[in-house]
Design an enzyme around this catalytic site. Structure first.
Site, PDB file in Angstrom:
ATOM      1  N   ARG A 261       0.845  -1.185   0.000  1.00  0.00           N
ATOM      2  CA  ARG A 261       0.000   0.000   0.000  1.00  0.00           C
ATOM      3  C   ARG A 261       0.881   1.235   0.000  1.00  0.00           C
ATOM      4  O   ARG A 261       1.925   1.280   0.645  1.00  0.00           O
ATOM      5  CB  ARG A 261      -0.926   0.015   1.236  1.00  0.00           C
ATOM      6  N   GLU A 290      -3.922   7.748  -6.034  1.00  0.00           N
ATOM      7  CA  GLU A 290      -4.112   7.007  -7.282  1.00  0.00           C
ATOM      8  C   GLU A 290      -5.366   7.499  -7.986  1.00  0.00           C
ATOM      9  O   GLU A 290      -6.367   7.767  -7.313  1.00  0.00           O
ATOM     10  CB  GLU A 290      -4.203   5.510  -6.979  1.00  0.00           C
ATOM     11  N   HIS A 310      -0.913  -0.125 -10.202  1.00  0.00           N
ATOM     12  CA  HIS A 310      -1.608  -0.934  -9.190  1.00  0.00           C
ATOM     13  C   HIS A 310      -2.223  -2.191  -9.818  1.00  0.00           C
ATOM     14  O   HIS A 310      -3.440  -2.415  -9.738  1.00  0.00           O
ATOM     15  CB  HIS A 310      -2.684  -0.103  -8.487  1.00  0.00           C
TER      16      HIS A 310
END
Length: 345
Positions: A261, A290, A310
């Site tokens: 993360r 993001e 991601h």
């Protein structure tokens, strides 16, 4: 029994769910975007079971669904479910831990190889036409010699520009030795790497064996590892744990990898270290915010970082895994059996 289903899934593994009740596929499960709160409230008003991947199961959704008995979320952590509201209603929440552990571990090793061997940089250069000939001309081989396939040996040659670091013989520091961390370590060991582990919640005797050592502290790991990879959930203890001080302890030849993360990292501190070449490089799949801004230093400036959007857990096998997990637990719930994947915050 109405099962309202908006999760991504494996069609084959979902078949048994149709035997358990009326399954209504909608939203993400049918290729639609994330469902707005008001729409989800309306469509789950008479649902007995709600199964989601990314839709926000808010207090309003939970309180509006008067028949709701079970919530399932196909995530490693059900961050999009209001756990307090569910608990107040006595509604158990199931999730799918470990669904993407193998996938993410493999991706982590892929990022390590990519940054250590400059693979994306070399690929980009070739696609831009660098280090190529204008035509398909052949090199002449001098009499008595065998054809040599090397491109050239000038200081500007790709062999020199993209010269990297091998993994064998290096020390991999793993911060967080849970489901994914252990799998990363197993693959890294096959490459011939030594492991240095930081995980305050695991005892030394449960970690150590030949080639695997538990670090006395995070500082010790950061100072001694050739590669550092993070695999932690976000808690008050792990948020920002890789801070400016920790990054300053890294070897100038070391690489930082993050597929966990973005919140575990002080991003500005890493950017500063990369900008000043105080570490060899980084490979990042998760970020402070993001999607990344187009003018973010990772995108617009730095040439010693490999970035991906991601996608560490993005494989078809993950859908198979979490579909099997949730169908199994829905079946157990309806049979009054103990749940295997109940989330307890």
């Amino acid at each position: 029994m109405k099962i309202f289903f908006t999760a991504e899934y494996s069609p084959e593994e979902l078949e048994p769910l149709y035997e358990l009740g009326e399954v209504v596929l909608d939203g993400w499960a049918t290729g639609l975007p994330k469902m707005p709160e008001e729409e989800l409230m309306e469509k789950t008003r008479d649902a007995d079971i709600l199964i989601v991947s990314y839709d926000d199961v808010t207090r309003k959704v939970i309180e509006n669904a008067s028949k709701l008995k079970l919530i399932a979320c196909t995530r490693a952590t059900p961050v999009n479910v209001d756990m307090k509201a569910a608990k107040e209603r006595g509604i158990p929440v199931i999730y799918t831990p470990g669904r993407n552990s193998d996938t993410t571990a493999e991706f982590t090793i892929g990022l390590m190889l990519a940054i250590a061997r400059n693979i994306p940089m070399a690929h980009k250069a070739l696609k831009e036409g660098k280090y190529t000939n204008l035509n398909d001309q052949k090199k002449e081989t001098k009499a008595g010699l065998t054809v040599d396939m090397i491109w050239d040996m000038e200081t500007t040659a790709p062999y020199m520009v993209f010269k990297g670091t091998q993994l064998k013989g290096k020390t991999l520091g793993i911060v967080g030795y849970g489901s994914i961390g252990k799998r990363v370590g197993k693959i890294a060991r096959a490459f011939g790497m030594a492991l240095l582990i930081y995980d305050p919640f695991q005892c030394q005797i449960d970690i150590e064996e030949i080639g695997i050592t538990k670090a006395e502290s995070l500082e010790s790991l950061m100072s001694n590892a050739d590669f550092v990879t993070c695999h932690m959930k976000i808690t008050s203890e792990t948020k920002g744990i890789i801070n400016k001080k920790m990054i300053s302890l890294m070897k100038p030849t070391a690489y930082f990898i993050n597929c966990s993360r973005g919140a575990v990292l002080d991003e500005s501190a890493l950017i500063e270290a990369l900008r000043e070449k105080r570490i060899a490089g980084a490979a990042i799949d998760v970020y402070e915010r993001e999607p990344l801004a187009i003018n973010h230093p990772y995108v617009a400036e730095l040439d010693n970082v490999v970035i991906t959007p991601h996608i560490g857990g993005a494989t078809n096998e993950v859908l198979v895994n979490h579909t099997i997990q949730l169908v199994s637990d829905v079946k157990r719930f309806l049979n009054g059996e103990r749940l295997l994947y109940e989330y307890r915050s």
